[in-house]
Scaffold this motif. Structure first.
Motif, PDB file in Angstrom:
ATOM      1  N   VAL A   5      61.788   0.825  90.311  1.00 33.12           N
ATOM      2  CA  VAL A   5      62.860   0.023  89.721  1.00 33.12           C
ATOM      3  C   VAL A   5      63.690   0.932  88.811  1.00 33.12           C
ATOM      4  N   PRO A   6      64.818   1.437  89.310  1.00 34.59           N
ATOM      5  CA  PRO A   6      65.673   2.265  88.457  1.00 34.59           C
ATOM      6  C   PRO A   6      66.576   1.401  87.578  1.00 34.59           C
ATOM      7  N   LYS A   7      67.084   1.994  86.536  1.00 32.51           N
ATOM      8  CA  LYS A   7      68.075   1.315  85.695  1.00 32.51           C
ATOM      9  C   LYS A   7      69.374   1.211  86.494  1.00 32.51           C
ATOM     10  N   GLU A   8      70.015   0.057  86.432  1.00 28.75           N
ATOM     11  CA  GLU A   8      71.294  -0.119  87.125  1.00 28.75           C
ATOM     12  C   GLU A   8      72.361   0.735  86.434  1.00 28.75           C
ATOM     13  N   ILE A   9      73.155   1.432  87.232  1.00 24.42           N
ATOM     14  CA  ILE A   9      74.180   2.305  86.653  1.00 24.42           C
ATOM     15  C   ILE A   9      75.607   1.871  86.981  1.00 24.42           C
ATOM     16  N   SER A  38      64.006   1.864  79.850  1.00 18.94           N
ATOM     17  CA  SER A  38      65.170   1.084  79.412  1.00 18.94           C
ATOM     18  C   SER A  38      65.858   0.327  80.550  1.00 18.94           C
ATOM     19  N   ALA A  39      65.246   0.283  81.723  1.00 16.71           N
ATOM     20  CA  ALA A  39      65.861  -0.426  82.854  1.00 16.71           C
ATOM     21  C   ALA A  39      66.085  -1.903  82.559  1.00 16.71           C
ATOM     22  N   GLY A  40      65.207  -2.513  81.778  1.00 23.85           N
ATOM     23  CA  GLY A  40      65.308  -3.941  81.528  1.00 23.85           C
ATOM     24  C   GLY A  40      66.003  -4.332  80.245  1.00 23.85           C
ATOM     25  N   GLU A  41      66.433  -3.359  79.460  1.00 30.86           N
ATOM     26  CA  GLU A  41      67.029  -3.672  78.150  1.00 30.86           C
ATOM     27  C   GLU A  41      68.219  -4.613  78.236  1.00 30.86           C
ATOM     28  N   GLY A  42      69.093  -4.421  79.221  1.00 25.93           N
ATOM     29  CA  GLY A  42      70.271  -5.271  79.345  1.00 25.93           C
ATOM     30  C   GLY A  42      69.933  -6.712  79.679  1.00 25.93           C
ATOM     31  N   SER A  43      68.724  -6.946  80.170  1.00 27.97           N
ATOM     32  CA  SER A  43      68.254  -8.292  80.492  1.00 27.97           C
ATOM     33  C   SER A  43      67.217  -8.782  79.487  1.00 27.97           C
ATOM     34  N   SER A  44      67.126  -8.091  78.359  1.00 28.67           N
ATOM     35  CA  SER A  44      66.196  -8.443  77.277  1.00 28.67           C
ATOM     36  C   SER A  44      64.726  -8.302  77.666  1.00 28.67           C
ATOM     37  N   PHE A  45      64.419  -7.354  78.549  1.00 30.08           N
ATOM     38  CA  PHE A  45      63.039  -7.020  78.894  1.00 30.08           C
ATOM     39  C   PHE A  45      62.747  -5.627  78.355  1.00 30.08           C
ATOM     40  N   PRO A  46      62.000  -5.515  77.275  1.00 35.94           N
ATOM     41  CA  PRO A  46      61.707  -4.194  76.706  1.00 35.94           C
ATOM     42  C   PRO A  46      60.683  -3.429  77.550  1.00 35.94           C
ATOM     43  N   ASP A  47      60.665  -2.132  77.387  1.00 36.11           N
ATOM     44  CA  ASP A  47      59.710  -1.291  78.102  1.00 36.11           C
ATOM     45  C   ASP A  47      58.276  -1.762  77.894  1.00 36.11           C
ATOM     46  N   GLU A  48      57.978  -2.224  76.688  1.00 36.90           N
ATOM     47  CA  GLU A  48      56.618  -2.669  76.374  1.00 36.90           C
ATOM     48  C   GLU A  48      56.176  -3.830  77.272  1.00 36.90           C
ATOM     49  N   ALA A  49      57.110  -4.694  77.640  1.00 31.53           N
ATOM     50  CA  ALA A  49      56.773  -5.817  78.519  1.00 31.53           C
ATOM     51  C   ALA A  49      56.415  -5.318  79.915  1.00 31.53           C
ATOM     52  N   TYR A  50      57.130  -4.306  80.378  1.00 31.90           N
ATOM     53  CA  TYR A  50      56.814  -3.728  81.690  1.00 31.90           C
ATOM     54  C   TYR A  50      55.469  -3.019  81.653  1.00 31.90           C
ATOM     55  N   GLU A  69      58.225   4.373  97.415  1.00 35.65           N
ATOM     56  CA  GLU A  69      58.395   4.094  98.841  1.00 35.65           C
ATOM     57  C   GLU A  69      59.432   3.000  99.056  1.00 35.65           C
ATOM     58  N   MET A  70      59.589   2.133  98.048  1.00 34.78           N
ATOM     59  CA  MET A  70      60.599   1.073  98.095  1.00 34.78           C
ATOM     60  C   MET A  70      61.330   1.046  96.759  1.00 34.78           C
ATOM     61  N   ILE A  71      62.648   1.013  96.816  1.00 35.05           N
ATOM     62  CA  ILE A  71      63.503   0.909  95.637  1.00 35.05           C
ATOM     63  C   ILE A  71      64.024  -0.518  95.558  1.00 35.05           C
ATOM     64  N   VAL A  72      63.892  -1.130  94.375  1.00 33.48           N
ATOM     65  CA  VAL A  72      64.380  -2.493  94.163  1.00 33.48           C
ATOM     66  C   VAL A  72      65.501  -2.443  93.137  1.00 33.48           C
ATOM     67  N   LYS A  73      66.687  -2.895  93.550  1.00 32.90           N
ATOM     68  CA  LYS A  73      67.870  -2.880  92.685  1.00 32.90           C
ATOM     69  C   LYS A  73      68.549  -4.239  92.728  1.00 32.90           C
ATOM     70  N   VAL A  74      69.470  -4.438  91.794  1.00 31.25           N
ATOM     71  CA  VAL A  74      70.300  -5.645  91.792  1.00 31.25           C
ATOM     72  C   VAL A  74      71.549  -5.391  92.631  1.00 31.25           C
ATOM     73  N   LYS A  75      72.247  -4.327  92.340  1.00 30.51           N
ATOM     74  CA  LYS A  75      73.527  -4.038  92.984  1.00 30.51           C
ATOM     75  C   LYS A  75      73.389  -2.896  93.980  1.00 30.51           C
ATOM     76  N   GLU A  76      74.460  -2.709  94.746  1.00 33.03           N
ATOM     77  CA  GLU A  76      74.483  -1.652  95.746  1.00 33.03           C
ATOM     78  C   GLU A  76      74.281  -0.285  95.079  1.00 33.03           C
ATOM     79  N   PRO A  77      73.652   0.631  95.784  1.00 33.73           N
ATOM     80  CA  PRO A  77      73.442   1.951  95.189  1.00 33.73           C
ATOM     81  C   PRO A  77      74.772   2.671  95.012  1.00 33.73           C
ATOM     82  N   GLN A  78      74.877   3.357  93.902  1.00 32.16           N
ATOM     83  CA  GLN A  78      76.053   4.169  93.640  1.00 32.16           C
ATOM     84  C   GLN A  78      75.885   5.507  94.370  1.00 32.16           C
ATOM     85  N   ALA A  79      76.964   6.277  94.489  1.00 30.48           N
ATOM     86  CA  ALA A  79      76.936   7.513  95.284  1.00 30.48           C
ATOM     87  C   ALA A  79      75.791   8.438  94.885  1.00 30.48           C
TER      88      ALA A  79
END
Length: 120
Positions: A5-9, A38-50, A69-79
């Motif tokens: 789960v990468p941080k959305e950019i 910090s992937a979840g910070e914008g959604s109010s999920f702190p690292d400690e919760a993960y 092996e699997m990447i889970v994102k919200v939006k389309e991958p950027q370049a």
């Protein structure tokens, strides 16, 4: 399976591809989940919760993409993210390819298996 789960950019995107509850479910079923710090910070999920849910926190998106092996994102991958995809890797995200030929071509070239979903 190793799920990443990468941080959305994408500009103005603050959501995250998986909640701590989702991480807990994957881990409960024997999977490893890598979450970029910090992937979840914008959604109010702190690292400690993960971490409490069983995720392994990693420092960079590069590490997420390299190990998962699997990447889970919200939006389309950027370049820059498309460049990190590899053949056979699964990408689970929202895709709207019609207006973005370079993205479509990049995903084809990556050899990743793209699983798209649509929100209603």
């Amino acid at each position: 399976m190793i799920v990443g789960v990468p941080k959305e950019i994408k500009n103005n995107e603050y959501r995250v591809g998986m909640t701590p509850g989702g991480v807990r479910e994957f881990v409960h079923h024997g999977h490893t989940v890598l979450v970029e710090r910090s992937a979840g910070e914008g959604s109010s999920f702190p690292d400690e919760a993960y971490a409490a849910a069983g995720a392994e926190l990693v420092d960079t998106a590069e590490e997420v993409f390299a190990r998962a092996e699997m990447i889970v994102k919200v939006k389309e991958p950027q370049a820059v993210e498309i460049e990190m995809l590899r053949p056979g890797q699964i990408l689970f995200t929202y895709l709207h390819l019609a207006p973005d030929l370079p993205q479509t071509q990049g995903l084809i070239k990556s050899g990743a298996v793209c699983i798209a979903y649509e929100t209603v």
